[in-house]
Design a protein around this motif. Structure first.
Motif, PDB file in Angstrom:
ATOM      1  N   ALA A   1       0.851  -1.192   0.000  1.00  0.00           N
ATOM      2  CA  ALA A   1       0.000   0.000   0.000  1.00  0.00           C
ATOM      3  C   ALA A   1       0.884   1.238   0.000  1.00  0.00           C
ATOM      4  N   THR A   2       0.529   2.218  -0.804  1.00  0.00           N
ATOM      5  CA  THR A   2       1.373   3.407  -0.931  1.00  0.00           C
ATOM      6  C   THR A   2       0.630   4.522  -1.638  1.00  0.00           C
ATOM      7  N   SER A   3       1.062   5.741  -1.422  1.00  0.00           N
ATOM      8  CA  SER A   3       0.584   6.867  -2.223  1.00  0.00           C
ATOM      9  C   SER A   3       1.572   7.188  -3.333  1.00  0.00           C
ATOM     10  N   PHE A   4       2.675   6.427  -3.392  1.00  0.00           N
ATOM     11  CA  PHE A   4       3.705   6.575  -4.430  1.00  0.00           C
ATOM     12  C   PHE A   4       3.646   5.344  -5.334  1.00  0.00           C
ATOM     13  N   ASP A   5       2.534   5.182  -6.035  1.00  0.00           N
ATOM     14  CA  ASP A   5       2.307   3.946  -6.778  1.00  0.00           C
ATOM     15  C   ASP A   5       3.255   3.771  -7.960  1.00  0.00           C
ATOM     16  N   HIS A   6       3.549   4.838  -8.697  1.00  0.00           N
ATOM     17  CA  HIS A   6       4.466   4.715  -9.840  1.00  0.00           C
ATOM     18  C   HIS A   6       5.868   4.351  -9.377  1.00  0.00           C
ATOM     19  N   LEU A   7       6.361   5.079  -8.393  1.00  0.00           N
ATOM     20  CA  LEU A   7       7.710   4.845  -7.875  1.00  0.00           C
ATOM     21  C   LEU A   7       7.826   3.446  -7.271  1.00  0.00           C
ATOM     22  N   SER A   8       6.807   3.040  -6.524  1.00  0.00           N
ATOM     23  CA  SER A   8       6.833   1.721  -5.881  1.00  0.00           C
ATOM     24  C   SER A   8       6.769   0.602  -6.908  1.00  0.00           C
TER      25      SER A   8
ATOM     26  N   GLU B   1       1.630  -6.645  -5.978  1.00  0.00           N
ATOM     27  CA  GLU B   1       0.432  -5.822  -6.160  1.00  0.00           C
ATOM     28  C   GLU B   1       0.635  -4.485  -5.458  1.00  0.00           C
ATOM     29  N   ILE B   2       0.498  -3.412  -6.200  1.00  0.00           N
ATOM     30  CA  ILE B   2       0.658  -2.071  -5.651  1.00  0.00           C
ATOM     31  C   ILE B   2      -0.719  -1.443  -5.517  1.00  0.00           C
ATOM     32  N   ALA B   3      -1.144  -1.191  -4.274  1.00  0.00           N
ATOM     33  CA  ALA B   3      -2.449  -0.595  -4.006  1.00  0.00           C
ATOM     34  C   ALA B   3      -2.279   0.879  -3.648  1.00  0.00           C
ATOM     35  N   TYR B   4      -2.953   1.740  -4.383  1.00  0.00           N
ATOM     36  CA  TYR B   4      -2.831   3.176  -4.130  1.00  0.00           C
ATOM     37  C   TYR B   4      -3.766   3.610  -3.005  1.00  0.00           C
ATOM     38  N   LEU B   5      -3.196   4.317  -2.010  1.00  0.00           N
ATOM     39  CA  LEU B   5      -3.977   4.940  -0.945  1.00  0.00           C
ATOM     40  C   LEU B   5      -3.626   6.417  -0.898  1.00  0.00           C
TER      41      LEU B   5
ATOM     42  N   ILE C   1       4.088  -1.388   3.460  1.00  0.00           N
ATOM     43  CA  ILE C   1       3.788  -0.070   2.912  1.00  0.00           C
ATOM     44  C   ILE C   1       5.060   0.607   2.412  1.00  0.00           C
ATOM     45  N   VAL C   2       4.874   1.543   1.512  1.00  0.00           N
ATOM     46  CA  VAL C   2       5.929   2.462   1.097  1.00  0.00           C
ATOM     47  C   VAL C   2       5.409   3.854   1.407  1.00  0.00           C
TER      48      VAL C   2
ATOM     49  N   GLU D   1      -0.108   4.334   6.795  1.00  0.00           N
ATOM     50  CA  GLU D   1       0.479   3.569   7.908  1.00  0.00           C
ATOM     51  C   GLU D   1      -0.487   2.539   8.491  1.00  0.00           C
ATOM     52  N   THR D   2      -1.795   2.759   8.328  1.00  0.00           N
ATOM     53  CA  THR D   2      -2.778   1.852   8.925  1.00  0.00           C
ATOM     54  C   THR D   2      -3.096   0.659   8.032  1.00  0.00           C
ATOM     55  N   ALA D   3      -2.566   0.625   6.810  1.00  0.00           N
ATOM     56  CA  ALA D   3      -2.937  -0.403   5.840  1.00  0.00           C
ATOM     57  C   ALA D   3      -2.629  -1.810   6.334  1.00  0.00           C
ATOM     58  N   CYS D   4      -1.485  -1.990   6.980  1.00  0.00           N
ATOM     59  CA  CYS D   4      -1.117  -3.336   7.462  1.00  0.00           C
ATOM     60  C   CYS D   4      -2.018  -3.767   8.611  1.00  0.00           C
ATOM     61  N   ALA D   5      -2.254  -2.849   9.553  1.00  0.00           N
ATOM     62  CA  ALA D   5      -3.083  -3.184  10.710  1.00  0.00           C
ATOM     63  C   ALA D   5      -4.517  -3.512  10.311  1.00  0.00           C
TER      64      ALA D   5
END
Length: 255
Positions: free
Chosen positions: A79-86, A104-108, A124-125, A113-117
């Motif tokens: 999970a990341t807001s940097f989907d292209h870079l990730s 799999e890159i999921a854009y948030l 996350i990135v 930070e809460t994506a794993c929990a």
């Protein structure tokens, strides 16, 4: 919130705004913006069509956030807001590790930070500054995807309406202020027989200025030295016979 300002001694205006994600590189590359301040990570995240049109003119010495990721999460969900870079980073890792499963890159857009929990991702990135939010969510850094700091950027090909002379003037002024914050002026007298030893200690940012004194066997030297190394430099100069060692602050300069 944004502010429209007219700098002293300049005819053009500066726009200070808080854009989202990689807007600033887009404005500089394709809009009527000649200079922008954004992170190196934001330039890379904008993609090659934008980053190839951007020139990172100056490192500004702040905004040194670091993006964290986990190499062994290849093939899992990020999970990341940097989907292209990730995506680019993990595709390279997939090739390197020979993974047959694509990550799999999921854009948030927020609360990464809460994506794993919450069970949305295995890792996350994200930007990490103090790390307090990350630790509060039970996360720990494992690898650095990209180190970033704020950069002054400009288009590689100036816009048709660009005032290149003014752009160069603004850039020179910023460069001078940054240099003034990093350097001080060191002045001292040194016997000519020890001049080369002293110059090896204070070579200057480009070169030191050496002047002849009335006493024929002495020289006066003036050199820019790193502010962080002043005490050590003074000790070394004294060891090679320098005297009248002075350290002067630099308020502004052109380098």
């Amino acid at each position: 919130m944004s502010q429209l300002l007219r700098p002293e001694n300049l005819k053009d205006r500066l726009l200070f705004a808080i854009p989202k994600k990689a807007d600033i590189p887009h404005f500089v590359a394709n809009g009527d913006v000649d200079l922008g301040i954004t992170g190196h990570d934001m330039v890379q995240e904008a993609g090659p069509a934008i980053s190839d049109a951007i020139q990172e003119e100056l490192a500004l010495g702040f905004g040194n956030e670091t993006i964290k990721t986990v190499e062994d999460l290849v093939g899992k969900k990020i999970a990341t807001s940097f989907d292209h870079l990730s995506a680019k980073y993990f595709r390279e890792l997939e090739e390197k590790t020979g993974s047959q499963k694509q990550t799999e890159i999921a854009y948030l857009n927020g609360s990464v930070e809460t994506a794993c929990a919450l069970g949305l991702a295995d890792g996350i990135v994200d930007l990490v500054e103090s790390g307090e939010t990350m630790r509060a969510c039970g996360l720990k850094p494992i690898a650095t995807l990209l180190a970033s700091e704020a950069k002054l950027i400009k288009p590689k090909t100036p816009h048709a309406r660009s005032n290149t002379a003014l752009i160069s003037l603004i850039t020179a002024r910023i460069r001078g202020v940054i240099a003034a914050s990093k350097y001080v002026l060191c002045q001292y007298n040194i016997p000519k027989v020890n001049l080369q030893k002293a110059l090896a200690i204070t070579p200057g940012r480009r070169a030191a200025t050496v002047s002849t004194l009335e006493e024929s066997d002495w020289n006066a030297v003036s050199s820019m030295v790193s502010r962080d190394e002043v005490a050590t430099i003074m000790d070394k100069l004294e060891d090679v016979g320098a005297s009248d060692i002075l350290i002067l602050s630099i308020d502004n300069c052109r380098v």
